[in-house]
Write a protein that holds these residues in place. Structure first.
Motif, PDB file in Angstrom:
ATOM      1  N   THR A 710       0.826  -1.210   0.000  1.00  0.00           N
ATOM      2  CA  THR A 710       0.000   0.000   0.000  1.00  0.00           C
ATOM      3  C   THR A 710       0.859   1.258   0.000  1.00  0.00           C
ATOM      4  OG1 THR A 710      -0.133   0.087   2.420  1.00  0.00           O
ATOM      5  CG2 THR A 710      -1.820  -1.200   1.274  1.00  0.00           C
ATOM      6  N   ALA A 711       2.131   1.114  -0.300  1.00  0.00           N
ATOM      7  CA  ALA A 711       3.046   2.262  -0.297  1.00  0.00           C
ATOM      8  C   ALA A 711       2.651   3.275  -1.375  1.00  0.00           C
ATOM      9  CB  ALA A 711       4.477   1.795  -0.518  1.00  0.00           C
ATOM     10  N   VAL A 712       3.117   4.501  -1.183  1.00  0.00           N
ATOM     11  CA  VAL A 712       2.852   5.591  -2.111  1.00  0.00           C
ATOM     12  C   VAL A 712       4.165   6.015  -2.752  1.00  0.00           C
ATOM     13  CG1 VAL A 712       1.997   7.959  -2.305  1.00  0.00           C
ATOM     14  CG2 VAL A 712       0.900   6.363  -0.727  1.00  0.00           C
ATOM     15  N   PHE A 713       4.137   6.228  -4.055  1.00  0.00           N
ATOM     16  CA  PHE A 713       5.329   6.696  -4.741  1.00  0.00           C
ATOM     17  C   PHE A 713       5.704   8.109  -4.289  1.00  0.00           C
ATOM     18  CE2 PHE A 713       4.285   3.691  -8.395  1.00  0.00           C
ATOM     19  CZ  PHE A 713       5.347   2.839  -8.111  1.00  0.00           C
ATOM     20  N   ASP A 714       6.977   8.377  -4.317  1.00  0.00           N
ATOM     21  CA  ASP A 714       7.486   9.702  -3.992  1.00  0.00           C
ATOM     22  C   ASP A 714       7.270  10.621  -5.194  1.00  0.00           C
ATOM     23  OD1 ASP A 714       8.757  11.925  -3.106  1.00  0.00           O
ATOM     24  OD2 ASP A 714      10.765  11.040  -3.005  1.00  0.00           O
ATOM     25  N   THR A 715       6.334  11.564  -5.042  1.00  0.00           N
ATOM     26  CA  THR A 715       6.054  12.506  -6.126  1.00  0.00           C
ATOM     27  C   THR A 715       6.542  13.910  -5.799  1.00  0.00           C
ATOM     28  OG1 THR A 715       3.876  13.038  -5.212  1.00  0.00           O
ATOM     29  CG2 THR A 715       3.996  11.203  -6.779  1.00  0.00           C
ATOM     30  N   GLY A 716       7.127  14.075  -4.612  1.00  0.00           N
ATOM     31  CA  GLY A 716       7.626  15.378  -4.213  1.00  0.00           C
ATOM     32  C   GLY A 716       6.554  16.363  -3.842  1.00  0.00           C
ATOM     33  N   ARG A 717       5.291  15.874  -3.668  1.00  0.00           N
ATOM     34  CA  ARG A 717       4.189  16.768  -3.349  1.00  0.00           C
ATOM     35  C   ARG A 717       3.653  16.486  -1.947  1.00  0.00           C
ATOM     36  NH1 ARG A 717       1.573  15.098  -8.860  1.00  0.00           N
ATOM     37  NH2 ARG A 717       2.773  16.365 -10.328  1.00  0.00           N
ATOM     38  N   THR A 718       2.863  17.424  -1.466  1.00  0.00           N
ATOM     39  CA  THR A 718       2.237  17.257  -0.156  1.00  0.00           C
ATOM     40  C   THR A 718       1.315  16.044  -0.193  1.00  0.00           C
ATOM     41  OG1 THR A 718       2.273  19.637   0.201  1.00  0.00           O
ATOM     42  CG2 THR A 718       0.800  18.348   1.597  1.00  0.00           C
ATOM     43  N   ARG A 719       1.400  15.246   0.860  1.00  0.00           N
ATOM     44  CA  ARG A 719       0.616  14.022   0.902  1.00  0.00           C
ATOM     45  C   ARG A 719      -0.576  14.194   1.842  1.00  0.00           C
ATOM     46  NH1 ARG A 719       5.228   9.937   2.459  1.00  0.00           N
ATOM     47  NH2 ARG A 719       5.899  11.736   3.675  1.00  0.00           N
ATOM     48  N   LYS A 720      -1.722  13.642   1.425  1.00  0.00           N
ATOM     49  CA  LYS A 720      -2.962  13.828   2.173  1.00  0.00           C
ATOM     50  C   LYS A 720      -3.420  12.572   2.919  1.00  0.00           C
ATOM     51  CE  LYS A 720      -3.868  18.075   0.701  1.00  0.00           C
ATOM     52  NZ  LYS A 720      -3.999  19.238   1.606  1.00  0.00           N
ATOM     53  N   GLY A 721      -2.959  11.415   2.558  1.00  0.00           N
ATOM     54  CA  GLY A 721      -3.384  10.191   3.237  1.00  0.00           C
ATOM     55  C   GLY A 721      -4.532   9.479   2.561  1.00  0.00           C
ATOM     56  N   PHE A 722      -5.123  10.078   1.528  1.00  0.00           N
ATOM     57  CA  PHE A 722      -6.212   9.481   0.758  1.00  0.00           C
ATOM     58  C   PHE A 722      -5.669   9.257  -0.642  1.00  0.00           C
ATOM     59  CE2 PHE A 722      -9.655   9.907  -2.270  1.00  0.00           C
ATOM     60  CZ  PHE A 722     -10.722   9.221  -1.695  1.00  0.00           C
ATOM     61  N   VAL A 723      -5.509   7.999  -1.034  1.00  0.00           N
ATOM     62  CA  VAL A 723      -4.864   7.710  -2.312  1.00  0.00           C
ATOM     63  C   VAL A 723      -5.609   6.605  -3.050  1.00  0.00           C
ATOM     64  CG1 VAL A 723      -2.575   8.427  -1.551  1.00  0.00           C
ATOM     65  CG2 VAL A 723      -3.267   6.060  -1.227  1.00  0.00           C
ATOM     66  N   HIS A 724      -5.417   6.587  -4.359  1.00  0.00           N
ATOM     67  CA  HIS A 724      -5.918   5.492  -5.193  1.00  0.00           C
ATOM     68  C   HIS A 724      -5.143   5.525  -6.496  1.00  0.00           C
ATOM     69  CE1 HIS A 724      -8.245   8.469  -7.532  1.00  0.00           C
ATOM     70  NE2 HIS A 724      -8.536   9.022  -6.359  1.00  0.00           N
ATOM     71  N   GLY A 725      -5.368   4.551  -7.329  1.00  0.00           N
ATOM     72  CA  GLY A 725      -4.639   4.425  -8.584  1.00  0.00           C
ATOM     73  C   GLY A 725      -3.882   3.115  -8.675  1.00  0.00           C
ATOM     74  N   GLY A 726      -3.734   2.417  -7.541  1.00  0.00           N
ATOM     75  CA  GLY A 726      -2.948   1.190  -7.522  1.00  0.00           C
ATOM     76  C   GLY A 726      -3.785  -0.070  -7.626  1.00  0.00           C
ATOM     77  N   ASN A 727      -3.118  -1.183  -7.293  1.00  0.00           N
ATOM     78  CA  ASN A 727      -3.746  -2.496  -7.453  1.00  0.00           C
ATOM     79  C   ASN A 727      -3.879  -3.182  -6.095  1.00  0.00           C
ATOM     80  OD1 ASN A 727      -4.784  -4.675  -9.106  1.00  0.00           O
ATOM     81  ND2 ASN A 727      -2.906  -5.797  -8.618  1.00  0.00           N
ATOM     82  N   SER A 728      -4.647  -2.569  -5.191  1.00  0.00           N
ATOM     83  CA  SER A 728      -4.984  -3.195  -3.915  1.00  0.00           C
ATOM     84  C   SER A 728      -6.470  -3.492  -3.900  1.00  0.00           C
ATOM     85  CB  SER A 728      -4.624  -2.272  -2.741  1.00  0.00           C
ATOM     86  OG  SER A 728      -5.478  -1.134  -2.727  1.00  0.00           O
ATOM     87  N   PHE A 729      -6.885  -4.359  -2.992  1.00  0.00           N
ATOM     88  CA  PHE A 729      -8.313  -4.655  -2.859  1.00  0.00           C
ATOM     89  C   PHE A 729      -9.108  -3.372  -2.616  1.00  0.00           C
ATOM     90  CE2 PHE A 729      -6.760  -8.924  -1.400  1.00  0.00           C
ATOM     91  CZ  PHE A 729      -7.402  -9.684  -2.358  1.00  0.00           C
ATOM     92  N   GLN A 730      -8.598  -2.526  -1.746  1.00  0.00           N
ATOM     93  CA  GLN A 730      -9.343  -1.326  -1.363  1.00  0.00           C
ATOM     94  C   GLN A 730      -9.582  -0.399  -2.544  1.00  0.00           C
ATOM     95  OE1 GLN A 730      -6.638  -2.525   0.089  1.00  0.00           O
ATOM     96  NE2 GLN A 730      -7.084  -2.888   2.255  1.00  0.00           N
ATOM     97  N   GLU A 731      -8.649  -0.370  -3.500  1.00  0.00           N
ATOM     98  CA  GLU A 731      -8.767   0.520  -4.645  1.00  0.00           C
ATOM     99  C   GLU A 731      -9.558  -0.094  -5.786  1.00  0.00           C
ATOM    100  OE1 GLU A 731      -4.533   2.659  -4.947  1.00  0.00           O
ATOM    101  OE2 GLU A 731      -4.427   0.556  -4.341  1.00  0.00           O
ATOM    102  N   ARG A 732      -9.475  -1.415  -5.932  1.00  0.00           N
ATOM    103  CA  ARG A 732     -10.030  -2.033  -7.136  1.00  0.00           C
ATOM    104  C   ARG A 732     -11.402  -2.660  -6.950  1.00  0.00           C
ATOM    105  NH1 ARG A 732      -6.870  -5.712 -11.031  1.00  0.00           N
ATOM    106  NH2 ARG A 732      -8.642  -5.046 -12.311  1.00  0.00           N
ATOM    107  N   VAL A 733     -11.706  -3.174  -5.756  1.00  0.00           N
ATOM    108  CA  VAL A 733     -12.992  -3.862  -5.581  1.00  0.00           C
ATOM    109  C   VAL A 733     -14.091  -2.820  -5.392  1.00  0.00           C
ATOM    110  CG1 VAL A 733     -14.292  -5.557  -4.262  1.00  0.00           C
ATOM    111  CG2 VAL A 733     -11.812  -5.803  -4.503  1.00  0.00           C
ATOM    112  N   ILE A 734     -14.985  -2.724  -6.373  1.00  0.00           N
ATOM    113  CA  ILE A 734     -16.068  -1.733  -6.315  1.00  0.00           C
ATOM    114  C   ILE A 734     -17.398  -2.456  -6.137  1.00  0.00           C
ATOM    115  CG2 ILE A 734     -14.831  -0.015  -7.682  1.00  0.00           C
ATOM    116  CD1 ILE A 734     -16.573  -0.934 -10.086  1.00  0.00           C
ATOM    117  N   PRO A 735     -18.352  -1.789  -5.481  1.00  0.00           N
ATOM    118  CA  PRO A 735     -19.670  -2.406  -5.314  1.00  0.00           C
ATOM    119  C   PRO A 735     -20.537  -2.216  -6.547  1.00  0.00           C
ATOM    120  CG  PRO A 735     -19.653  -0.267  -4.259  1.00  0.00           C
ATOM    121  CD  PRO A 735     -18.255  -0.485  -4.819  1.00  0.00           C
ATOM    122  N   VAL A 736     -21.382  -3.179  -6.799  1.00  0.00           N
ATOM    123  CA  VAL A 736     -22.455  -3.034  -7.786  1.00  0.00           C
ATOM    124  C   VAL A 736     -23.727  -3.418  -7.044  1.00  0.00           C
ATOM    125  CG1 VAL A 736     -23.391  -3.690 -10.014  1.00  0.00           C
ATOM    126  CG2 VAL A 736     -20.905  -3.609  -9.686  1.00  0.00           C
TER     127      VAL A 736
END
Length: 956
Positions: A710-736
């Protein structure tokens, strides 16, 4: 009938009669033959018609008794009968012909000592009972004589009047200055020792109090009515405490309490409960003073305490123990303690909002820990992508839901003023680490499964097929379909919505999962929720490593307008409205009905979760968005929509980015926070890579790379703690979530009113006391027992109400207040927004399943200013035209209008406006009350002896 029996015998007969009332046939094993004469008297009373049940006894012949019992054992009708077997016990009766009767009946047995104690308890001092029980040759007859003599002694005067007074009545009389209180005062004044002794004899009999406790209590108090009440209450508290203790007390005077008769213990416990409800201040003061007299603090462990916290130190000790349990990962112990204290009526928490908040956070942490243990430290052996996701939806999503709830409550409730703040904050920080370690392990396992079995599931579980396979078929059925596309609605949030919809009658509800496309970002997922796939493949349009949209032949789907066009083209119909969730909530059912009247599909869009998360205050809005989705469902259903689909473009990770170093990937400008699109097929340590063509994308050589954890890439920007874009269950599994109603909704004909008033703020939280009642002329038949409520600001847009806690006749459920009709409740909340004005709030019914009239609280509440949410005006704004009308008519309004316009007004000017110094003094006394209705705060300032009223923000 009982007049023919002595007091002990009468108690015994009443107990036997009660047993027969419950069981019809009672077999009495009298091993020591203590009750033979008593039973013979019962037989005589039965023959005289004084008893309503039959009585039989064994007189030496089994055969004779069996003949007598033929009607009892052989008849069809159930006959109430007592069968007395003197000289028999459980073993010896088995060797007799009476065994069958014994097994058919209810066994009864009563020790003579126990009977005497039960009969005398509450009427005779415990030491007198013990003295009698220590005599030789006890018998029922002698016990009757003994107790009769004691009860008839002093049959005149105060002793006689006290005989039928219960413990609760006695203390009430003393505290409310009634008859006994007056007699006590008279006895003390006249030096009447007989009356005083009569009172204490009754107290000792009712409570089992030793004289030493009375003597010590009266040394610090006086022998007045209130002093006697204090002595009784303090001893009752001790009895309640010891009876709830699993070990022996450490205070010497309390060690006799376990031997007290049950009737006495019960009376003390009932008094404790009674005092809490009717004399709360007296109880609290008495408990604190009594606690200081005991040797229990520091000598008793939390595990030895029971469920009823008599004294304040018990609550404090258990809280420390619960926090220690969190440190030791003893989730069950911490959760059990927290659940016991989740009742808002818990006495020591009743007036302490901050302590209640602590327990809420302890419970949240314990539930998260328990969910992690239940899910397990790893995904386990998953034989397919579907098996991996199925396991996540079954147990893993529960962990993420518990983690989200914890973070939501942490944001709302954690305050530095709360008890044990440092330990509480440390515990919450540890829970973040525990969740992160669990999520990292499951993410690595998931990526391993994806490497082995592919990153795309079967077509029926892909996001790109959702519209054609789920939404379009519903549009072909009767009725309109509402398609909710919610940015960042996670699977576990869909589970919460499911629970709300399952309660609706005549509704078909189904929750399924799909995997969001990669990368799990809005520009991919939101566009793919439109029908953009062709033969299962996607044609992305890209620029500088970013997907802009998807080609569908004639046009590119890349924004709400083009998504709407693609959907409308696929389903047909006259129109295909595209509505923002906020716009839906501002409209009524009739207006929405006109909008959806001739369309097959209406799309409801919300970006609130994603936007709030990116701004850094996601936990503050998660609950409110779920509430808004339920409210929009109610409104659209009321407007005629019959089918609903709720889904998301992607999920999210809620992480503490400040607790660990970001993961590097080349230059900081190359990656996004959770993914990289590159034309280089390069593998990096700690990452997973997939060619985009293997994801069904028609594009040139391009590759996606993600952190395998669940690590976050270093983008040199301020980090907020709310992220997505990766391949974890939390990011990819959506409800229908699909919801179909068999019939159209009909509005409730029962009307409800809300009354609400402002109360004093507590621990930085605003407070409102309210009640939902049936409207005038409405009948209760067919109405709701509970009504869902919310808080909003009617004057200024953009002010967010954050519900923190409720108590009384309501509960918080998924960001809404669920209030019981006709029961008072209190709600604690905070307000956030881009204004420094004070605002009115409105208690309203956010959905349309009931006819509820809203209630505006006239007094105003301060808003916590958020710079990023600043509105166009920071002035009293919309309130300026009407707030003065809430003040008393006349010159008071003139004074406040002057203060609003000019910022200051002197005492002399107030006197001149009002007409006299007397009216000015009256105004000064009521200033704070008047100020509650103003959209600004003000203070009284004295400069060079001149008193002035100064609006906050105005220079003196």
């Amino acid at each position: 009938m009982t007049e023919a029996l002595g007091p002990v015998s009468a108690t015994l007969e009443a107990e036997v009669r009660q047993g027969l009332h419950r069981h019809n046939l009672v077999v009495w094993l009298d091993a020591d033959a203590h009750y033979t004469d008593f039973v013979e008297r019962l037989i005589g009373l039965r023959e005289q018609g004084e008893l309503k049940y039959d009585v039989f006894t064994f007189r030496g012949s089994h055969l004779e008794l069996m003949f007598q019992l033929e009607e009892v054992t052989g008849g069809i009708d159930k006959t109430r009968a007592l069968i007395h077997l003197p000289g028999f016990n459980e073993e010896t009766v088995k060797a007799t012909p009476l065994l069958e009767v014994y097994r058919a009946g209810h066994r009864y047995r009563k020790g003579l000592g126990t009977l005497i104690s039960d009969a005398a308890s509450g009427n005779v001092r415990p030491d007198q009972i013990q003295e009698f029980l220590s005599r030789d040759s006890l018998s029922l007859a002698s016990a009757d004589v003994w107790l009769h003599d004691l009860l008839t002694k002093g049959s005149e005067g105060l002793a006689s009047q006290l005989r039928n007074v219960s413990l609760n009545e006695l203390v009430d009389d003393l505290l409310f200055k009634r008859f006994l209180s007056q007699r006590v005062a008279s006895a003390i004044e006249a030096g009447d020792e007989n009356d005083e002794q009569a009172i204490w004899d009754r107290v000792f009999a009712l409570t089992g109090m030793p004289p030493s406790w009375r003597d010590e209590s009266l040394r610090t108090s006086d022998a007045s009515a209130e002093g006697i009440a204090y002595t009784i209450a303090s001893w009752a508290q001790c009895v309640s405490y010891v009876c709830d203790l699993s070990t022996d007390p450490h205070t010497d005077v309390l060690r006799s309490i376990p031997t007290l008769p049950k009737k006495v213990k019960d009376a003390c416990y009932e008094l404790v409960k009674h005092l809490r409800e009717t004399h709360a201040d007296f109880y609290r003061q008495t408990a604190d003073e009594t606690e200081a007299r005991l040797d229990e603090i520091g000598n008793v462990a939390a595990k030895d305490l029971g469920k009823f916290d008599t004294f304040r130190f018990e609550e404090e000790l258990i809280l420390k123990a619960a926090l220690q349990s969190l440190k030791e990962a003893d989730w069950e112990a911490a959760r059990d303690w927290a659940e016991l204290r989740s009742d808002p009526k818990t006495y020591w928490l009743r007036e302490d909002a901050l302590r209640r908040n602590v327990w809420q956070l302890v419970g949240d942490a314990a539930r998260l820990g328990a969910a992690v243990v239940k899910a397990g430290p790893s995904l386990g052996a998953a034989t397919s992508l579907q098996a991996a996701v199925d396991r996540y939806t079954q147990v893993g999503a529960e962990v993420d839901q518990a983690h989200r709830h914890l973070e939501q409550d942490r944001h709302k409730l954690l305050r530095s003023q709360m008890p044990e703040f440092v330990d509480v904050r440390s515990s919450l920080d540890r829970m973040q680490t525990i969740w992160r370690e669990w999520a990292d392990a499951w993410a690595r396992d998931f990526n391993s499964v994806c490497r082995s079995h592919g990153f795309l599931p079967d077509a029926s579980q892909q996001q790109r097929t959702l519209f054609d396979e789920t939404v379009k078929p519903l549009t072909s059925e009767q009725g309109t379909t509402a398609y909710f596309v919610v940015d960042a609605l996670r699977y576990e949030m869909g589970q919460e919505l499911l629970q709300a919809f399952e309660d609706a009658t005549q509704t078909n509800v189904k929750l399924a999962w799909r995997l969001a496309e990669l990368p799990s970002v809005t520009e991919v997922g939101m566009n793919v929720l439109a029908p953009v796939a062709s033969k299962g493949r996607l044609r992305p349009e890209m620029s500088k490593g970013k997907i802009l949209g998807f080609a569908t032949g004639e046009f590119r789907v890349s924004d709400p307008k083009s998504r709407q066009r693609a959907m409308h083209d696929r389903v047909g119909g006259d129109t295909c409205p595209w509505l923002d969730l906020g716009d839906v909530l501002k409209r009524d059912a009739k207006g929405l009905a006109r909008t959806v009247a001739r369309c097959r599909l209406v799309v409801v869009h919300s970006r609130a979760i994603d936007e709030a998360g990116e701004e850094g205050f996601g936990p503050a809005v998660f609950e409110s968005v779920l509430k808004d989705l339920r409210s929009a469902w109610h409104l659209l259903r009321e407007s005629g929509v019959q089918h609903f689909v709720f889904t998301a473009d992607h999920g999210f990770l809620l992480i503490d980015e400040g607790s660990q170093t970001a993961q590097p990937h080349g230059r900081s400008v190359d990656p996004k926070r959770r993914h990289v699109i590159s034309d280089q097929a390069a593998d990096h340590s700690g990452e997973v890579r997939i060619a985009m063509r293997d994801l069904g994308y028609d594009c040139d050589e391009a590759h996606l790379m993600f952190p395998e954890s669940t690590a976050v890439f270093d983008t040199g920007r301020t980090r907020k703690g709310f992220v997505h874009g990766g391949n974890s269950f939390q990011e990819r599994v959506i409800p229908v979530l699909t919801v179909s109603h068999k019939v159209l909704s009909g509005g409730s004909v029962t009307a409800y009113d809300i009354t609400a008033v402002r109360k004093e703020a507590v621990a930085g939280m605003h407070c409102i006391a309210a009640k939902v009642t049936l409207g005038k002329g409405s009948l209760d038949f067919g109405g709701n027992e509970e009504i869902e409520l919310g808080i909003r600001v009617p004057e200024i847009d953009g002010i967010r109400a954050e519900l923190c806690e409720v108590r009384g006749g309501a509960v918080l459920s998924s960001g809404t207040i669920v209030a019981k009709v006709s029961e008072e409740f209190e709600v604690f909340f905070r307000l956030f927004g881009g204004t420094r004005s004070r605002v009115q709030v409105e208690l309203h019914h956010p959905s349309s399943d009931a006819n509820v009239r809203t209630s505006i609280v006239k007094e105003r509440f301060a808003v916590s200013f958020i710079q990023d949410a600043a509105t166009e005006s920071d002035a009293p704004a919309k309130a300026a035209d009407n707030w003065l009308s809430d003040l008393p008519e006349g010159q008071v309004r003139r004074v406040f209008q002057h203060l609003s316009e000019h910022g200051t007004v002197t005492e002399a000017e107030v006197a001149e406006m009002l007409g006299s110094p007397r009216l000015q003094r009256q105004f000064a006394r009521n200033f704070e009350k008047y100020l509650a209705y103003a959209p600004f705060t003000a203070r009284i300032d004295v400069v060079s002896g001149v008193k002035r009223y100064l609006r906050e923000g105005t220079s003196p």
